[in-house]
Design an enzyme around this catalytic site. Structure first.
Site, PDB file in Angstrom:
ATOM      1  CB  SER A 100      40.484  -6.644 -18.688  1.00 55.42           C
ATOM      2  OG  SER A 100      39.789  -7.873 -18.485  1.00 55.42           O
ATOM      3  CE  LYS A 151      36.520  -7.857 -16.820  1.00 56.39           C
ATOM      4  NZ  LYS A 151      37.567  -8.846 -17.187  1.00 56.39           N
ATOM      5  CB  SER A 198      41.290 -10.409 -17.321  1.00 55.29           C
ATOM      6  OG  SER A 198      41.880  -9.685 -18.362  1.00 55.29           O
TER       7      SER A 198
HETATM    8  N1  GLN Z   1      45.673  -8.875 -20.663  1.00 54.84           N
HETATM    9  C1  GLN Z   1      45.225  -9.844 -21.635  1.00 54.84           C
HETATM   10  C2  GLN Z   1      44.785  -9.140 -22.877  1.00 54.84           C
HETATM   11  O1  GLN Z   1      45.144  -8.038 -23.054  1.00 54.84           O
HETATM   12  C3  GLN Z   1      44.176 -10.707 -21.045  1.00 54.84           C
HETATM   13  C4  GLN Z   1      42.846 -10.076 -20.986  1.00 54.84           C
HETATM   14  C5  GLN Z   1      41.814 -10.949 -20.343  1.00 54.84           C
HETATM   15  O2  GLN Z   1      42.119 -11.946 -19.690  1.00 54.84           O
HETATM   16  N2  GLN Z   1      40.577 -10.574 -20.565  1.00 54.84           N
HETATM   17  O3  GLN Z   1      44.110  -9.651 -23.723  1.00 54.84           O
END
Ligand code: GLN
Length: 496
Positions: free
Chosen positions: A156, A81, A180
Site C-alpha cells: 500500500s 506515507k 506494504s
Molecule cells: N497488501 C496487503 C494487504 O492488502 C498488505 C498491506 C499492508 O502491508 N498494509 O493487506
C-alpha cells in the site's frame, strides 16, 4: 552536483553536499518541490504537498547548520506515507472518510524525524487505509509506476516508493502490515525495511491491524534506510507495544570495513520461496544475487518453513478482524466524513460509512466482523491465531540453522494497472512471501537485484531474527557496494 544528480542522490550524498556547502537545504527543498509539481499530474505519488511548511523547515535546518548544530539528517527532504498524523497538514489514509482530516498532533516517527532535522515535503498516496497491493484503492486515483506508466507501483505504500524511485524525495516513511513497504519498494526499484514489531512506535499512525502494523524507512540504499531507522526507532510509552530497548545505531555494521564482509553468514533458502508461481526473471535475478553474496563470503543452506503456505489465509482472517475493530471509530461523530442527510443516529452511521469507505475497506470490515462473530470465532479467528504461532515457531527453528533468510520479495514484477482489481484473491497473493515476517514479528527488507527485459525492477528479500536489522542492512549494503541495481533511474521524459 548537477540537478539530475541531486534528484537521484542518496541521503548520505545529500548530507555530504549540505555539509560541504554545495547547496543549502532551502535550495534542495525548492528543487525537489519543483520536481514534485512537475511529476504529480503523471505519477500522482502525493496526496498533499506542503511548500510553505517545507521551506520554513529548510530555513530552520540551514540556520541550525550555520550554528554548527547539524546531524546526519539535518536539511534532508523526506515524505511521509499519508497514514502518519502530521499536525496542521491533512492525514487522509487516501480515503474519502478522512479527505479533510487534519490531525491535532504528530505521530511519534514524524516527531522523531522532525527532531532529526528532516524537511517534510508532503504526504504520499497509498491504498485506502493501507489495504491493498497496488495503490489503486486510493480515493485520489491510482498512482503510476515511473518505470512503466501503465503498471502499478505496488502498495500500500505505493506513493512513497514512487516518490523515491522518481527522484522526488531521497527517502520516505512507509508502513508494513503484510508487505506494504517491501512489495512497492520491490516494484519500484527502491530499498525498504520493515523492522521488528515494536521497534517503531505506532503512536499517531492510523491503525489497520495493530498486531501486524509497523513503520519503516524507504530509500535509495540500505545505508540510507539505516540512517532513517536510527532516527525513527526508539521506545515510546504512548504505544504499549513499543519495546523498551536502548537506542541503536543501525549503521553500526555498515561502517565496519572488511575484506570478505559476509564471511560466515549463513543464508537460508526456503524451498517455498523458489517454487512454482515465481516468474522466471525474478528467480534468475535472485539467483544472480546469491552468486554475488557467496562471493562476499556468505554460504547458503536449504531450510524449511513448513507452515508458511498458510500465511496468506491466516493474514486475511487476522488482518480484517483487527481492521474491523480499528475502523469502528470512523462513525461520522469523531473524525472525518459525515453523511449530509440522515434520519436518525443509526442511519447516520450507515450512510457515513457507506459513503466514506471504498469497496476493499468494506470487504475487510465485513470479513473481520464475520470471523469475530460468536458462531465463527473458534473456527476462523482462533484457528488463525494458532497457525500464526506455528509460522512464528517455524522461523525460530529456521534461525537455528541460518542467520538470515533470502528469497524474492514478490513472485512477480509490477502488473499492469487494472489487471487485478476485479480479482481480490489474485491481489492478495502478491504478499505471499512478505506476510510471514509480519505474522512472526521479525524484521525483513527488500533491495533491488535486477530488471526484467522490459525494464521493470525486481527485488530480493532478506528476513532475520528479532532485532537483526543492523545485520540485514549490512548484508544489503555489501550487496549494494558490488552492484548498481539500486542506482538505476527511470527515464525522465515520461514524467518530469
Ligand atoms: N497488501 C496487503 C494487504 O492488502 C498488505 C498491506 C499492508 O502491508 N498494509 O493487506
Amino acid at each position: 552536483m548537477n540537478r539530475q544528480d541531486i534528484a537521484y542522490a542518496t541521503v548520505t550524498e545529500l548530507a555530504a553536499g549540505l555539509a560541504a556547502g554545495q547547496f543549502s537545504a532551502l535550495e534542495l527543498t525548492d528543487e525537489l518541490l519543483a520536481r514534485i509539481a512537475a511529476a504529480q499530474p503523471t505519477l500522482n505519488a502525493f496526496v498533499s504537498v506542503d511548500p510553505d511548511g517545507a521551506r520554513t523547515a529548510a530555513k530552520a535546518a540551514d540556520a541550525a547548520r550555520a550554528k554548527g548544530e547539524a546531524g546526519p539528517l539535518t536539511g534532508i527532504p523526506i515524505a511521509h506515507k499519508d497514514l502518519f498524523m502530521t499536525e496542521g497538514l491533512r492525514t487522509t489514509c487516501s480515503s474519502k472518510m478522512l479527505e479533510h482530516f487534519v490531525a491535532p498532533y504528530d505521530a511519534h516517527v514524524v516527531t522523531a524525524l522532525k527532531q532529526a532535522g528532516t524537511v517534510l515535503l508532503g504526504k504520499t498516496a497509498m491504498d485506502e487505509f493501507a489495504m491493498g497491493s497496488s495503490s489503486e484503492t486510493s480515493f485520489f486515483g491510482p498512482v503510476r509506476n515511473p518505470w512503466q506508466l501503465d503498471s502499478v507501483p505496488g502498495g500500500s505504500s505505493g506513493g512513497a516508493a514512487v516518490a523515491v524511485a522518481a527522484g522526488l524525495v531521497p527517502a520516505s516513511t512507509g508502513s508494513d502490515t503484510g508487505g506494504s513497504i517491501r512489495q512497492p519498494s520491490s516494484f519500484c526499484g527502491v530499498t525498504g525495511l520493515k523492522p521488528t514489531y515494536g521497534i517503531c512506535s505506532r503512536h499517531g499512525m492510523v491503525a489497520f491491524a495493530s498486531s501486524l502494523d509497523q513503520a519503516g524507512p524507504m530509500a535509495r540504499s540500505a545505508e540510507d534506510c539505516a540512517l532513517l531507522l536510527t532516527a525513527m526507532a526508539g521506545h515510546d510509552p504512548r504505544d504499549a507495544t513499543s519495546l523498551p530497548r536502548p537506542k541503536e545505531d543501525y549503521r553500526r555494521e555498515i561502517v565496519k570495513t572488511a575484506t570478505k564482509p559476509l564471511d560466515g553468514i549463513r543464508i537460508g533458502l526456503p524451498e517455498a520461496f523458489f517454487g512454482d508461481g515465481v516468474d522466471a526473471p525474478v528467480v534468475a535475478a535472485v539467483e544472480a544475487a546469491l552468486t554475488e553474496l557467496r562471493a562476499l563470503g556468505a554460504v547458503t543452506v536449504p531450510i524449511a518453513l513448513p507452515n508458511i503456505g498458510y500465511s496468506v489465509p491466516v493474514y486475511h482472517v487476522l488482518g480484517p478482524a483487527e481492521a474491523s475493530s480499528n475502523l469502528s471509530c470512523f462513525d461520522g461523530v469523531r473524525y472525518g466524513h459525515r453523511a449530509a442527510q440522515y434520519t436518525d443516529l443509526l442511519d447516520m452511521y450507515k450512510k457515513t460509512r457507506a459513503e466514506g469507505f471504498g469497496d476493499e475497506v468494506k470487504r475487510r470490515i465485513l470479513i473481520g466482523t464475520y470471523v469475530l462473530s460468536h458462531g465463527y470465532y473458534d473456527a476462523y479467528y482462533l484457528k488463525a491465531q494458532k497457525v500464526r504461532r506455528l509460522i512464528a515457531d517455524d522461523y525460530q527453528a529456521a534461525f537455528k540453522q541460518c542467520d538470515v533468510i533470502l528469497g524474492p520479495t514478490v513472485p512477480t514484477t509490477a502488473p499492469l494497472l487494472g489487471s487485478q482489481t476485479q480479482d481480490p484473491i489474485k491481489m492478495y497473493l502478491n504478499d505471499i512471501f512478505t506476510i510471514g515476517a509480519n505474522l512472526a514479528g521479525i524484521p525483513a527488507m527488500t533491495a533491488p537485484c535486477g530488471f526484467t527485459s522490459n525494464g521493470l525492477p525486481i527485488g530480493l528479500q532478506l528476513q532475520g531474527p528479532y532485532f537483526s536489522e543492523a545485520q540485514l542492512l549490512n548484508i544489503a549494503h555489501r550487496f549494494q557496494q558490488v552492484t548498481d541495481w539500486h542506482r538505476r533511474v527511470p527515464k525522465e521524459a515520461s514524467h518530469a
